[in-house]
Design a protein around this motif. Structure first.
Motif, PDB file in Angstrom:
ATOM      1  N   GLY A 104       0.818  -1.202   0.000  1.00 31.32           N
ATOM      2  CA  GLY A 104       0.000   0.000   0.000  1.00 31.32           C
ATOM      3  C   GLY A 104       0.851   1.251   0.000  1.00 31.32           C
TER       4      GLY A 104
ATOM      5  N   ASN B 288      -0.590  -6.986  10.512  1.00 28.86           N
ATOM      6  CA  ASN B 288      -1.816  -6.204  10.601  1.00 28.86           C
ATOM      7  C   ASN B 288      -2.438  -6.016   9.213  1.00 28.86           C
ATOM      8  OD1 ASN B 288      -3.762  -4.285  11.124  1.00 28.86           O
ATOM      9  ND2 ASN B 288      -2.453  -3.110  12.519  1.00 28.86           N
TER      10      ASN B 288
ATOM     11  N   PHE C 273     -12.989  -6.308  10.055  1.00 30.41           N
ATOM     12  CA  PHE C 273     -11.796  -6.409  10.902  1.00 30.41           C
ATOM     13  C   PHE C 273     -11.883  -5.464  12.099  1.00 30.41           C
ATOM     14  CE2 PHE C 273      -7.441  -5.127  12.041  1.00 30.41           C
ATOM     15  CZ  PHE C 273      -6.962  -6.357  12.453  1.00 30.41           C
ATOM     16  N   ASP C 274     -12.353  -4.253  11.871  1.00 32.76           N
ATOM     17  CA  ASP C 274     -12.512  -3.308  12.990  1.00 32.76           C
ATOM     18  C   ASP C 274     -13.548  -3.808  13.981  1.00 32.76           C
ATOM     19  OD1 ASP C 274     -10.598  -1.680  12.082  1.00 32.76           O
ATOM     20  OD2 ASP C 274     -11.908  -0.053  11.439  1.00 32.76           O
TER      21      ASP C 274
ATOM     22  N   TYR D   5      -5.623  -4.374  -5.862  1.00 37.47           N
ATOM     23  CA  TYR D   5      -6.259  -3.196  -5.275  1.00 37.47           C
ATOM     24  C   TYR D   5      -5.320  -1.995  -5.285  1.00 37.47           C
ATOM     25  CZ  TYR D   5      -8.523  -0.240  -1.799  1.00 37.47           C
ATOM     26  OH  TYR D   5      -9.110   0.811  -1.156  1.00 37.47           O
TER      27      TYR D   5
ATOM     28  N   PHE E  47     -11.731  -4.426   5.361  1.00 35.66           N
ATOM     29  CA  PHE E  47     -10.581  -3.697   5.883  1.00 35.66           C
ATOM     30  C   PHE E  47     -10.787  -2.196   5.987  1.00 35.66           C
ATOM     31  CE2 PHE E  47      -8.904  -7.399   3.431  1.00 35.66           C
ATOM     32  CZ  PHE E  47      -8.744  -8.197   4.546  1.00 35.66           C
ATOM     33  N   ALA E  48     -11.854  -1.681   5.390  1.00 34.70           N
ATOM     34  CA  ALA E  48     -12.095  -0.246   5.509  1.00 34.70           C
ATOM     35  C   ALA E  48     -12.451   0.065   6.966  1.00 34.70           C
ATOM     36  CB  ALA E  48     -13.226   0.173   4.581  1.00 34.70           C
ATOM     37  N   ASP E  49     -12.486   1.344   7.297  1.00 31.09           N
ATOM     38  CA  ASP E  49     -12.869   1.724   8.651  1.00 31.09           C
ATOM     39  C   ASP E  49     -14.243   1.174   8.973  1.00 31.09           C
ATOM     40  OD1 ASP E  49     -10.610   2.906   9.325  1.00 31.09           O
ATOM     41  OD2 ASP E  49     -11.309   4.974   9.152  1.00 31.09           O
ATOM     42  N   LYS E  50     -14.392   0.615  10.145  1.00 32.50           N
ATOM     43  CA  LYS E  50     -15.632   0.013  10.624  1.00 32.50           C
ATOM     44  C   LYS E  50     -15.994  -1.234   9.829  1.00 32.50           C
ATOM     45  CE  LYS E  50     -17.390   4.348  12.324  1.00 32.50           C
ATOM     46  NZ  LYS E  50     -17.712   5.572  11.618  1.00 32.50           N
TER      47      LYS E  50
ATOM     48  N   LYS F 264      -4.476  -4.045   8.255  1.00 32.32           N
ATOM     49  CA  LYS F 264      -4.653  -2.631   7.914  1.00 32.32           C
ATOM     50  C   LYS F 264      -3.420  -2.078   7.209  1.00 32.32           C
ATOM     51  CE  LYS F 264      -8.489  -1.086  10.064  1.00 32.32           C
ATOM     52  NZ  LYS F 264      -9.384  -0.049   9.555  1.00 32.32           N
ATOM     53  N   THR F 265      -2.251  -2.629   7.510  1.00 31.97           N
ATOM     54  CA  THR F 265      -1.033  -2.062   6.946  1.00 31.97           C
ATOM     55  C   THR F 265      -0.265  -3.030   6.050  1.00 31.97           C
ATOM     56  OG1 THR F 265       0.114  -2.678   8.965  1.00 31.97           O
ATOM     57  CG2 THR F 265      -0.598  -0.406   8.809  1.00 31.97           C
TER      58      THR F 265
END
Lengths: 272, 278, 340
Positions: free
Chosen positions: C72, C153, C332-333, C93, C326-329, C155-156
């Motif tokens: 990313g 993670n 995974f969140d 992506y 994986f987006a906010d909320k 997210k990263t």
């Protein structure tokens, strides 16, 4: 008992506590770096450091520090002169603004330059049209480093100037010295330790900066890697020993500057 | 305006030094940082508020500011002690210790993180003893505090040291001849002089700790809500190409730390003014 | 007023800085390949082979510079102006994002090269300690209490997203596509994760060097690297019954290549990945080759298992998967909200 120093047992106790803390928090990590750096012997150590990528990274790091430190030194002297010698409105605001880069996360310090000079950034389209590359090239790395080390010299000089007051300068001026004369002959000699500490701090930080530089560097092997980034690359290639070898160079650099400082200090004392 | 912008002084160079200071400050710091606010401005106020007050962001802020505060406190105490010992006493190896104080600054933060994790991980040289005592070193807030203490130590030592070196011995002699004992001299004479520098060092260490990334991500564990620092949250937002969200968290951090820095500077100014009048 | 003045100053400063930097004046053709973390060894070998090939066929010298980092982050750097001629990232992506946010490459980039522009594939496997003391055989062993799982993670890390999605696929297939069960499964799995490193290589280090965890979820090629290089004899690879077909795509970055005048060599570079020589190098670095002949030759090296793709209705492509998980909320969140 003398009122100007502490009893012997207090001194010993204080030294012991200070050294113990220092040992755990500084010496042990330092030892850890050198321990790993030499775990495959001297030959391997020298080999890693003579790798073209390592040499390129060292050059980049030194260039960056050579630009960043003098600029921040001039700034530091000017800023501390204005702030300590004069009373003006907004002084506390100015002081806080000078500190600001320290509290900005390194990630953000890099990001702001991307927002400014990146292809999608404020000046991006103009820079692209004129084929000027700032971020992901040496200028971006230098800029980010200047930003990160911005307050280092000023921060050293302000307290020391403040603790000295302005009487000596005022006396020199009353005796007929010009402004510049006073500055060079009175102020600079008085703050020389502060300047030296400032340069050392600023230089050390400039050479060791990782976070901000990592954001603007682009990580191109042999081209835009600084020594700290080179360390990360080696570490991520599972070349742990090589990574620590490169890191030990940075540690050695710091130690060499500090030995130089001590030598200068002693020479001055002997000259007196 | 009844009061002048600048108090009259016999010293020259005010406009030159201040002019350059402001110019350079704007160029290197203010203009780049203003980009954060521009970028955040692309969000609505509600959106901004939602990002900076979400449970996750708050937890990260709490962690970042809390660990930075604790480690700056540790550094204030031990940094002052180290500076004192270095300036006042002589002992074998003093020059070496003095030289090595800057080591945490010179070491790239990533290497610091790796070396500290190595030491404090459950199988590390120190971590195994901590583990025996039931303390989780690496991958917990304790680990973050350790990393930040390491990073911040030179700030305190190096700001206090020059002031201690310059301290006029006559002050102490005078205090002693007036019948003050050693503790009184330290508390009433020496401490007030070094206090502004100590505060400056504390603030620097604290401010540096808040945003620290490189050394902390290795040792933190990065678990959401527990050991996730604010700069990591910024990175995760960037990873989703959410620049506005990332800058919003950054602006939140910036405002809080600016407020803290400003209060510290104000305190410092107060104390130095009191000293000047005394 | 100030901004105009300082703008001029900045320009002047950088004009000077740009002139004094020797870096930009390279004598031969250079390509910049912006890639993700675990491909270092692959491209080191491949670049050497391609340089020789190009010298032989086109008679010109070519030097390939490499940039590695989290997928990313690398994608973002290209968006922000990193002068990549080609990108070889972990997820479609991330290249989609480049196409979406800039006009550096066309939106249909993925259809320009064979096999969805993924010359090699990989999958997610388990790495366990010698003798497999916890007896880990499949995904459902990872959710058992007392099993410590290491994964980066999501997210990263791009690799971590493949890990996560593979677990999701398993959970849904074994629970009649019941998403609530899927969430429970992932929540239980991540409850066993003590450290979330930011990148795949960080997780490997945690597992190998720090000695934390019973099982590491890893790229197949990374797992082989550990077994063969980092800790010979200390680790074993466990292949689960089902995993995900990880397809790391490659693409030309048209606008950059055109500006550098490197389109021809950059295109040849990517095509060379699909040749027998290129595929052979990929296989030697434990990436699964696409070419039948090479795949057959290295068949013994890669365990057979059920592989779902990202385009399976289970996920519906990267855009959907990213948004949902994986987006906010996203899922995974949510796992971490219910499982603090």
């Amino acid at each position: 008992m003398n009122a100007q120093t502490e009893p012997r047992f207090v001194r010993i106790a204080l030294i012991t506590i200070a050294l113990a803390f220092f040992g755990v928090f500084v010496l042990l990590p330092l030892f850890c770096v050198f321990f790993h750096a030499f775990s495959k012997g001297w030959v391997y150590y020298v080999q890693t450091l003579r790798h073209p990528d390592a040499l390129a990274a060292m050059r980049m790091t030194v260039t960056t520090a050579l630009v960043a430190v003098p600029l921040n030194l001039v700034f530091g002297v000017a800023a501390s002169w204005a702030i300590v010698k004069f009373d003006f409105k907004g002084k506390n605001l100015l002081l806080s603004l000078i500190d600001l880069p320290l509290s900005v996360s390194p990630v953000i310090s890099g990001l702001v330059f991307i927002l400014l000079f990146g292809a999608q950034g404020y000046f991006g389209p103009w820079l692209v049209a004129h084929n000027i590359q700032i971020v992901f090239a040496p200028p971006g790395i230098i800029l980010a480093t200047i930003f990160v080390t911005f307050p280092m010299v000023a921060r050293e000089l302000i307290p020391i100037m403040r603790s000295q007051g302005s009487e000596e300068e005022e006396a020199a001026l009353t005796l007929g010295a010009s402004g510049w004369e006073t500055f060079w002959r009175v102020t600079i000699p008085n703050i020389r330790w502060g300047i030296l500490y400032g340069i050392i701090l600023c230089n050390a930080r400039a050479m060791g900066e990782f976070g901000a530089v990592s954001v603007v560097s682009g990580h191109i092997r042999g081209l835009t890697n600084t020594l700290p980034l080179h360390v990360e690359i080696l570490y991520n290639e599972y070349q742990f020993t090589a990574a620590f070898a490169a890191a030990s160079v940075l540690a050695l650099l710091a130690i060499v500057t500090l030995i130089a400082k001590t030598t200068v200090e002693m020479a001055i004392k002997r000259g007196r | 305006m009844s009061k002048r912008f600048v108090e009259r002084s016999i010293l020259p160079g005010f406009s030159l030094s201040l002019g350059f200071t402001v110019f350079y400050l704007s160029l290197i710091v203010l203009i780049p940082l203003s980009m954060l606010f521009f970028k955040t401005a692309s969000m609505s106020w509600g959106g901004f508020w939602e990002v900076v007050t979400s449970a996750r962001t708050l937890a990260a802020y709490r962690l970042s500011f809390g660990t930075a505060l604790v480690s700056a406190g540790i550094n204030a105490v031990f940094g002052l002690l180290i500076a004192w010992v270095l300036v006042r006493y002589s002992f074998p190896g003093k020059k070496i210790v003095d030289a090595l104080v800057d080591f945490p600054l010179a070491l790239p933060t990533a290497v610091a993180g790796i070396a500290l994790t190595e030491l404090y991980a459950p199988n590390g040289w120190l971590g195994r003893y901590l583990a025996l005592a039931g303390i989780k070193g690496a991958f917990s807030p304790v680990g973050i505090t350790i990393a930040l203490t390491f990073i911040g130590l030179p700030f305190v030592v190096r700001t206090v040291e020059p002031v201690l070196e310059d301290l006029d011995p006559q002050l102490e002699e005078a205090a002693a001849s007036l019948g003050a004992n050693r503790w009184q001299t330290i508390r009433k004479v020496i401490f007030p002089v070094i206090f502004p520098a100590l505060l400056a060092g504390f603030t620097l260490a604290f401010a540096r700790g808040i945003g620290e990334y490189g050394s902390v991500i290795f040792i933190a564990g990065n678990m959401p809500m527990k050991t996730e620092i604010a700069p990591l949250l910024i990175m995760t937002k960037l990873e989703q190409y959410d620049y506005a969200g990332a800058t919003a968290i950054a602006v939140g951090m910036l405002l809080i730390s600016f407020f803290l820095l400003a209060s510290a500077n104000f305190l410092q100014w107060l104390s130095s003014r009191k000293l000047g009048k005394a | 007023m100030r901004s105009v003045r300082s703008y001029g100053f900045i320009t002047a400063l950088f004009a000077v800085l740009t002139l004094v930097t020797p870096v930009l004046a390279a004598p031969k053709v250079t390509l910049l390949n912006v890639s993700y973390d675990p491909t270092r060894e692959l491209y080191q070998a491949f670049n050497k082979a391609f340089a020789a090939h190009w010298l032989g066929t086109a008679g010109a010298e070519v030097e390939i510079n490499q940039s590695h980092g989290g997928s990313g982050k690398q994608g973002r750097a290209v968006i922000d102006g990193l002068q990549a001629d080609v990108v070889t990232l972990a997820l479609a992506y991330d290249i989609d994002a480049i196409a979406e946010k800039t006009d550096l490459l066309p939106r249909n980039w993925q259809s320009r090269l064979p096999s969805n522009s993924t010359p090699y594939t990989s999958t997610i496997v388990f790495l366990v300690r010698k003798g497999n003391p916890k007896g880990i055989k499949d995904w459902d062993d990872l959710v058992k209490p007392g099993v410590v799982v290491i994964t980066p993670n999501p997210k990263t890390s791009g690799g971590a997203r493949w890990n996560y999605l593979a677990a999701w696929a398993y959970a849904l297939k074994h629970n009649n596509n019941d998403e609530a069960k899927g969430r429970e499964f992932l929540a239980a799995l991540f409850k066993n994760v003590p450290v979330l490193d930011t990148g795949a290589r960080g997780s490997t280090t945690t597992f190998v060097e720090r000695g934390i965890g019973d099982v590491l979820l890893a790229w197949e090629n990374e797992a082989y690297l550990v077994v063969n290089q980092l800790g010979k004899g200390d680790y074993e690879i466990v292949t689960p019954s089902l995993s995900i077909l990880a397809e790391p795509p490659v693409s030309l970055v048209d606008r950059n290549a055109d500006r550098h005048g490197t389109r021809a060599v950059a295109e040849a570079y990517l095509k060379y990945l699909y040749t027998e020589e290129g595929q052979e190098i990929a296989a030697k670095n434990y990436y699964r080759p696409r070419l039948e002949a090479v795949a057959a030759k290295y068949a013994g090296q890669f365990a057979k298992l059920d592989l779902v793709t990202i385009d399976d209705p289970l996920f519906g492509g990267w855009q959907k998967a990213q948004k949902k998980h994986f987006a906010d909320k996203g899922v995974f969140d949510q796992i971490y909200q219910v499982n603090p």
